[in-house]
Design a protein around this motif. Structure first.
Motif, mmCIF file in Angstrom:
data_model
loop_
_atom_site.group_PDB
_atom_site.id
_atom_site.type_symbol
_atom_site.label_atom_id
_atom_site.label_comp_id
_atom_site.label_asym_id
_atom_site.label_seq_id
_atom_site.Cartn_x
_atom_site.Cartn_y
_atom_site.Cartn_z
ATOM 1 N N ARG A 24 39.669 9.798 -8.817
ATOM 2 C CA ARG A 24 39.493 8.414 -8.360
ATOM 3 C C ARG A 24 38.453 8.375 -7.244
ATOM 4 O O ARG A 24 37.657 7.447 -7.142
ATOM 5 C CB ARG A 24 40.838 7.857 -7.879
ATOM 6 C CG ARG A 24 40.859 6.412 -7.553
ATOM 7 C CD ARG A 24 40.681 5.490 -8.722
ATOM 8 N NE ARG A 24 41.688 5.660 -9.740
ATOM 9 C CZ ARG A 24 41.677 5.044 -10.918
ATOM 10 N NH1 ARG A 24 40.711 4.188 -11.205
ATOM 11 N NH2 ARG A 24 42.606 5.255 -11.808
ATOM 12 N N ASP A 57 39.075 0.915 -5.148
ATOM 13 C CA ASP A 57 40.264 1.551 -5.732
ATOM 14 C C ASP A 57 41.165 2.224 -4.701
ATOM 15 O O ASP A 57 42.052 2.996 -5.064
ATOM 16 C CB ASP A 57 39.848 2.584 -6.783
ATOM 17 C CG ASP A 57 39.549 1.964 -8.139
ATOM 18 O OD1 ASP A 57 39.821 0.758 -8.336
ATOM 19 O OD2 ASP A 57 39.034 2.688 -9.013
ATOM 20 N N TYR A 60 45.024 2.670 -5.062
ATOM 21 C CA TYR A 60 45.665 3.671 -5.918
ATOM 22 C C TYR A 60 46.299 4.793 -5.106
ATOM 23 O O TYR A 60 47.119 5.549 -5.631
ATOM 24 C CB TYR A 60 44.643 4.302 -6.880
ATOM 25 C CG TYR A 60 44.394 3.523 -8.135
ATOM 26 C CD1 TYR A 60 45.402 3.343 -9.083
ATOM 27 C CD2 TYR A 60 43.139 2.994 -8.399
ATOM 28 C CE1 TYR A 60 45.163 2.648 -10.261
ATOM 29 C CE2 TYR A 60 42.891 2.294 -9.571
ATOM 30 C CZ TYR A 60 43.903 2.124 -10.493
ATOM 31 O OH TYR A 60 43.667 1.437 -11.659
#
Length: 187
Positions: A24, A57, A60
């Motif tokens: 990620r 992101d 996450y």
């Protein structure tokens, strides 16, 4: 990413993602790299885009996952823990047509109330472009390939699969608008 806000954003994203979610983190770095290519299109908002790109992101990160919906969790973290710029937080909360996924998850009203969509359509489109033309490993790709990859990873009947099928026309249109803006830039 040369701006002050973008430098801070990179440090925050790296701290939250690098160790626990290295793939990620690779994606986030790739999205930020794509953002740099849009400086000529965005002008004064280039630093804001670079910041949102690297942080999009962050929700996450396992320690931040409260609702399980990463745009909302990331935006709340940036707002509540870091007191981040309102426009940055709203971009993270609404990246890549997150409102459609929020609807699938029963969180649409919460997302809309806490983090209204920015009126700057070019900036919103630019973040979609950066996210949806970057692979999970941070490499360049086409929006069509990225959409297919997401469907393959999550499955067409999953929450994310349903969302991505609904959002695909809007994602492709946003990417097309940015590609048109890039093509119009002087060389």
């Amino acid at each position: 990413m040369n701006g002050k806000q973008a430098s801070w954003a990179r440090l925050v994203a790296e701290e939250e993602l690098r160790g626990v979610l290295p793939r990620r983190w690779a994606h986030s770095k790739g999205v930020a790299k794509r953002a740099v290519s849009l400086v000529g299109v965005l002008g004064d908002d280039a630093d804001l885009l670079a910041s949102a790109a690297v942080l999009h992101d962050v929700g996450y990160a396992p320690r931040l996952a409260e609702t399980g919906f990463h745009p909302l969790d990331g935006a709340r973290f940036l707002r509540d823990v870091h007191g981040a710029d309102d426009r940055l937080v709203r971009l993270v909360a609404n990246h890549s047509f997150a409102l459609l996924e929020a609807e699938e998850r029963g969180l649409k009203e919460v997302l809309e109330a806490e983090f209204p969509l920015l009126e700057n359509a070019l900036l919103v489109d630019a973040l979609v472009y950066c996210d949806m033309t970057t692979t999970p490993d941070g490499q360049r790709t086409t929006a069509e390939s990225r959409l297919a990859e997401i469907l393959g990873r999550y499955g067409v009947d999953s929450v994310v699969g349903r969302f991505i099928r609904r959002a695909s026309p809007e994602i492709l249109a946003a990417v097309g608008r940015i590609e048109t803006a890039l093509a119009a830039q002087p060389r």
